[in-house]
Design a protein around this motif. Structure first.
Motif: not given
Length: 145
Positions: A15-18, A20-28, A80-91
């Motif tokens: 969750r933290l890695a994801v 951060e991934l989404v957040s890095l877009h704006g920085h880059f 980027v704000t309000n980040v919500v992460v959910t997982a699905y069975e295909d990884g």
């Protein structure tokens, strides 16, 4: 089909890695580090701009070229704000977030991001991103439904 809530919990490290991934877009993008987009997107990523009346971009090179083509019309700041992460069975994991873009003249726009992220040998990467402009309050609803 989405899994039940208890089956779609994402491990804290993922969750933290994801997030951060989404957040890095704006920085880059704000830093002009478009040569680092491979750290965010899969090589065959789709950047869906259909809601803006544009064709989806396919691949990191197309995403990079589109950002360079915008030039000075790019926002000077992406938030980027309000980040919500959910997982699905295909990884894969689905990620919803809100984005604010501030232009050089001080004007501001808002979007919703719908991302599909996948775990690769190099870590989590965005394989699909859809941007939807936020132009009306309450999602366009005018009365209780």
């Amino acid at each position: 089909m989405p899994l039940a809530l208890e089956d779609r919990l994402v491990a804290l490290e993922d969750r933290l890695a994801v997030i951060e991934l989404v957040s890095l877009h704006g920085h880059f993008v704000d830093d002009g580090s478009l040569d680092r987009l491979e750290e965010l997107f899969t090589a065959d990523a789709v950047y869906d701009l259909t809601d803006f009346g544009q064709e989806p971009l396919s691949g990191v090179a197309a995403i990079r070229e589109a950002a360079w083509a915008l030039g000075a019309a790019n926002p000077v700041a992406h938030h980027v704000t309000n980040v919500v992460v959910t997982a699905y069975e295909d990884g894969r994991a689905q990620v919803r977030s809100k984005g604010l873009g501030v232009k050089a003249d001080g004007s501001c726009g808002s979007v919703s991001y719908e991302d599909t992220v996948v775990r690769t040998a190099d870590g989590w990467r965005i394989s699909y991103r859809r941007l939807s402009p936020r132009r009306t309050p309450l999602g366009g609803m005018t009365e209780p439904g």
